[in-house]
Design an enzyme around this catalytic site. Structure first.
Site, PDB file in Angstrom:
ATOM      1  N   ASP A   1      14.303   8.914  -2.098  1.00 38.92           N
ATOM      2  CA  ASP A   1      13.889   7.637  -1.548  1.00 38.92           C
ATOM      3  C   ASP A   1      13.594   6.696  -2.712  1.00 38.92           C
ATOM      4  O   ASP A   1      13.382   7.131  -3.845  1.00 38.92           O
ATOM      5  CB  ASP A   1      12.639   7.833  -0.689  1.00 38.92           C
ATOM      6  CG  ASP A   1      12.358   6.633   0.203  1.00 38.92           C
ATOM      7  OD1 ASP A   1      13.173   5.699   0.203  1.00 38.92           O
ATOM      8  OD2 ASP A   1      11.315   6.644   0.875  1.00 38.92           O
TER       9      ASP A   1
ATOM     10  N   THR B   1      11.065   4.074  -2.552  1.00 37.98           N
ATOM     11  CA  THR B   1       9.623   3.881  -2.613  1.00 37.98           C
ATOM     12  C   THR B   1       8.925   5.214  -2.862  1.00 37.98           C
ATOM     13  O   THR B   1       9.153   6.195  -2.163  1.00 37.98           O
ATOM     14  CB  THR B   1       9.109   3.273  -1.288  1.00 37.98           C
ATOM     15  OG1 THR B   1       9.838   2.084  -1.021  1.00 37.98           O
ATOM     16  CG2 THR B   1       7.637   2.953  -1.391  1.00 37.98           C
TER      17      THR B   1
ATOM     18  N   ASP C   1       8.203  11.165   0.797  1.00 38.38           N
ATOM     19  CA  ASP C   1       6.751  11.177   0.933  1.00 38.38           C
ATOM     20  C   ASP C   1       6.276  10.645   2.276  1.00 38.38           C
ATOM     21  O   ASP C   1       5.128  10.803   2.626  1.00 38.38           O
ATOM     22  CB  ASP C   1       6.091  10.371  -0.199  1.00 38.38           C
ATOM     23  CG  ASP C   1       6.540   8.912  -0.201  1.00 38.38           C
ATOM     24  OD1 ASP C   1       7.432   8.564   0.598  1.00 38.38           O
ATOM     25  OD2 ASP C   1       6.012   8.140  -1.015  1.00 38.38           O
TER      26      ASP C   1
END
Length: 787
Positions: A309, A311, A543
């Site tokens: 990812d 972010t 996350d």
């Protein structure tokens, strides 16, 4: 928290204060607690039994008892391997157990529970029956219960049912442990705790500390099982030959049988595998990596695609409000942003940045709240006197061709995150919300690129590991960040809404592109499956709750320690320091383990092959077995055991491949056959002209030289310490034959120069043949190595 938008539900603020301290104590006394092991790590007793009661130790135990019964106690030195096999394995696993359990406490989900009217975070094992537990986005439901309050509460039960769509929960609905919150908030009362709750079984299965099945271990198990069956006929042939053909006394016959059987067992292979796995776990633990499933150690060595990812991986989690572009000069824009940021009890990173920029509460009263969810990509609220406001992705809320949307894409192409603040013509509790949205402002947020992100991407590129950036953010924004880091093929990012649904077509696009934006949770899962359909071994990092499904399906799931409890629950590896830059060390550790085990397997299985063939040759020729048990013990020390221990812990960055057993046996079988033949010829040429000690010494010289050359082959490519290791073993072997003490202890007699010269000459022929085998094997493996 804002008022709930679902009729009949109860706002969290009206929920009772939970149990009192006295009620908690009463339930603890009655055993109505959630006190189950946070991890299913083995107890000390189980570790001892697992390391002592093994197939290898059973075989060696029987052979040791036989040799002790003969009175030749010095020939029982191989019995020390039982202690070493058990002791080292136990020590390493106990160290790993302590490291894992300490890290598990750090990475443990801590639910918020109401007691005595106050909310407090506690470990899951301290929850008792009837506790009131608060819920927010990303929270894992740790025990079963009934919903007491729901504020647009959406639960993902995919880990239980396989259904990826979130389920809206109302007052009185059941929630099950193992699911997690994707939107909204609320509270529920615990109705099942401890062993009754599904979470206990889930955690035990997911976090078990055990060397579970893998290609490496299943291959070794097959080899061991086959060898066990070989021992029976080989032992019977040897004992028959010693008793009836060579006419040896029973004690000497048993001594010869043990000497023939001991080297057939690759005793150190299991030991080295256990050590390599255990040391790998401990090393990762020291780097703040929590290994939840040990197959991850092997899987990491096979990874060739990493899906990351943006972010929290390439960029830091925190954001900063860079600019608010007021489209119409509306004075209420700043007030609306401040109000929206306060509607969610647990704001995400974007809302948190807005909240920090507008710390003053405007006092707007929300009548309806639509919390942010990754599926719809917007949030909003209806305010009593100020209308309906939404905040979300411009390309979702605005039609194609809208000027504000075009401006947002232009800004996003610079690597910035752009949200649209707009007014809706519908109340947000409407089924058609958000309806038509009128742009009010563009909210520009910026993220900081992690300083170590570029080095990490460069490492993967150097190791032929492809990185795919898969994000829910705008594709142009993601592409800008990836390009700034020099990610290959990042210049042409793709909006995931344009991805084909067909798996084969999707796999083709994934092979060509590297950056994808606006990816939904379901698409992340599909992308992982498509890559796997092309025989890729995929690691997925994430996350957020939107990463859970992909993490679960990936070959290796890697979660950030600061991520949601749900992602940590399904990942095999948790980076507790939240550093993407730790991942190369994790991948490198996996490669070290698997590469080194394959390397030392060549040594152990070559010994097994030459021992079996030599025993058969001696039995068929009806001659005395040339070696004593003490001889085979010292062979194992200098040509296999000590070198294998060093090589198993050495650096190794070679990516693991399938076909472990076949690849090892292609080297071990011909090399073992050459060693056995050379040893047998050397022995037979002097047997009738020499004493038993001289004949055995001659054969031992030949065997040691060729076996040391196999060690030299296995150690390639050479480094100074490998050359030093080979030299040390060679010198130790030489001293074995020249030191008077060693000659006496090991019953060696190299005094006949002619016999020794002959042994060296035959060994030289064996060395040449083994070298030819290695070159042939290298040619056979060359196509696979270039894949």
């Amino acid at each position: 928290m804002s008022i709930d938008n679902t009729a009949g539900d109860t706002a969290l603020g009206t929920v009772d204060g939970g149990l009192s301290s006295a009620e908690v104590a009463e339930r603890v006394a009655a055993g109505k607690t959630n006190d189950v092991p946070a991890r299913a790590s083995r107890t000390v007793g189980q570790i001892v039994r697992a390391n002592v009661l093994t197939r290898i130790n059973a075989i060696y135990g029987v052979l040791f008892a036989i040799i002790m019964s003969t009175g030749y106690f010095l020939d029982g030195m191989f019995g020390l391997l039982i202690i070493f096999n058990s002791g080292i394995g136990m020590i390493q696993e106990l160290r790993a157990k302590r490291t894992l359990e300490k890290l598990a406490i750090v990475g443990q989900a801590r639910p918020t529970v109401r007691r005595d009217g106050a909310a407090t975070e506690i470990p899951p094992n301290e929850i008792v029956l009837d506790d009131v537990i608060e819920l927010g986005p990303g929270d894992k439901i740790v025990v079963d219960g009934l919903v007491l309050a729901a504020d647009a509460l959406e639960i993902d039960e995919s880990l239980l049912t396989g259904e990826s769509d979130p389920v809206v929960k109302h007052h009185g609905d059941q929630v099950l442990s193992g699911s997690f919150v994707v939107a909204g908030g609320g509270a529920y009362r615990a109705t099942k705790v401890g062993a009754d709750a599904y979470a206990a079984k889930l955690a035990e299965e997911a976090s078990k500390f055990t060397l579970v099945k893998s290609e490496l271990r299943s291959g070794i198990d097959k080899i061991l099982k086959f060898i066990t069956y070989l021992l029976i006929p080989a032992g019977a042939l040897t004992i028959y030959n010693q008793l009836f053909n060579v006419n040896k006394p029973l004690a000497d016959a048993l001594r010869g049988m043990v000497a023939a059987l001991v080297p057939m067992v690759p005793e150190g292979l299991i030991l080295m595998t256990s050590i390599a796995f255990a040391v790998g776990v401990v090393r990762l633990g020291q780097r703040q990596c929590l290994v939840q499933e040990l197959p991850a150690i092997e899987g990491l060595a096979r990874v060739d695609v990493v899906c990351a990812d943006k972010t929290g991986t390439l960029t830091e989690n925190g954001m900063r409000l860079a600019e608010v572009r007021n489209e119409n000069g509306d004075d209420s824009v700043n007030l609306a942003l401040a109000a929206l940021a306060r509607t969610e009890a647990r704001p995400n990173a974007s809302l948190q940045a807005i909240l920090e920029a507008f710390p003053d509460d405007p006092g707007w009263h929300a009548t309806t709240v639509a919390p942010f969810s990754s599926a719809r990509k917007w949030s909003g609220a209806s305010f009593a006197d100020h209308g309906n406001w939404v905040l979300g992705a411009p390309d979702v809320l605005l039609p194609s061709g809208d000027a504000a949307r075009a401006e947002a894409e232009r800004i996003g192409s610079q690597g910035l995150r752009v949200l649209l603040l707009g007014k809706s013509d519908l109340s947000l509790d409407s089924g058609d919300a958000p309806g038509t949205v009128r742009p009010a402002a563009l909210v520009v947020l910026e993220q900081k690129v992690r300083p170590d992100a570029k080095d990490t991407l460069d490492y993967f590129a150097s190791q032929n590991v492809t990185v795919k950036v898969i994000s829910g953010d705008n594709a142009l924004s993601v592409g800008a960040v990836a390009s700034s880091l020099g990610l290959p093929n990042s210049e042409d990012p793709l909006d995931a809404r344009n991805l084909p649904e067909d798996k084969e077509q999707l796999a083709g696009v994934l092979e060509e592109r590297a950056v994808f934006g606006r990816v939904t949770p379901a698409q992340k899962r599909s992308m992982v499956g498509a890559l796997q359909s092309r025989k890729h071994t995929v690691a997925m990092t994430g996350d957020g709750v939107n990463d859970v499904l992909a993490l679960k399906d990936a070959d290796i799931g890697v979660a950030m320690g600061s991520g949601s409890p749900a992602t940590r629950a399904v990942a095999q590896i948790v980076l507790l320091d939240n550093k993407f830059a730790t991942l190369p060390h994790v991948v490198g550790e996996g490669r070290r383990v698997i590469g080194n085990i394959e390397r030392v397997s060549n040594l152990f299985l070559t010994k097994t092959v030459y021992s079996v063939i030599l025993a058969l040759m001696v039995g068929i020729a009806q001659v005395n077995y040339p070696f004593l048990p003490r001889h085979v013990t010292v062979i194992a020390w200098f040509t296999i055991g000590l070198p294998a221990f060093v090589l198993s812990l050495a650096p190794n960055n070679e990516r693991a491949r399938t076909g472990f057993v076949a690849r090892v046996m292609r080297m071990a079988i011909p090399a073992g056959a050459i060693i056995a033949t050379a040893t047998f010829v050397s022995y037979m040429l002097v047997r009738t002209k020499a004493t038993d000690e001289q004949a055995g010494t001659t054969a031992l010289i030949t065997l040691m030289i060729v076996a040391l050359w196999v060690l030299a082959i296995v150690a390639r490519p050479y480094k100074w310490w490998k050359i030093g290791l080979i030299a040390l073993m060679s010198v130790a072997s030489f001293l074995l034959f020249v030191l008077p003490f060693a000659q006496e202890f090991f019953l060696l007699d190299p005094s006949n120069t002619g016999f020794t010269t002959q042994a060296v000459g035959i060994a030289a022929i064996g060395v040449v043949l083994v070298e030819i085998v290695w070159w042939i094997q290298r040619k056979l493996n060359a196509p696979a190595e270039t894949d």
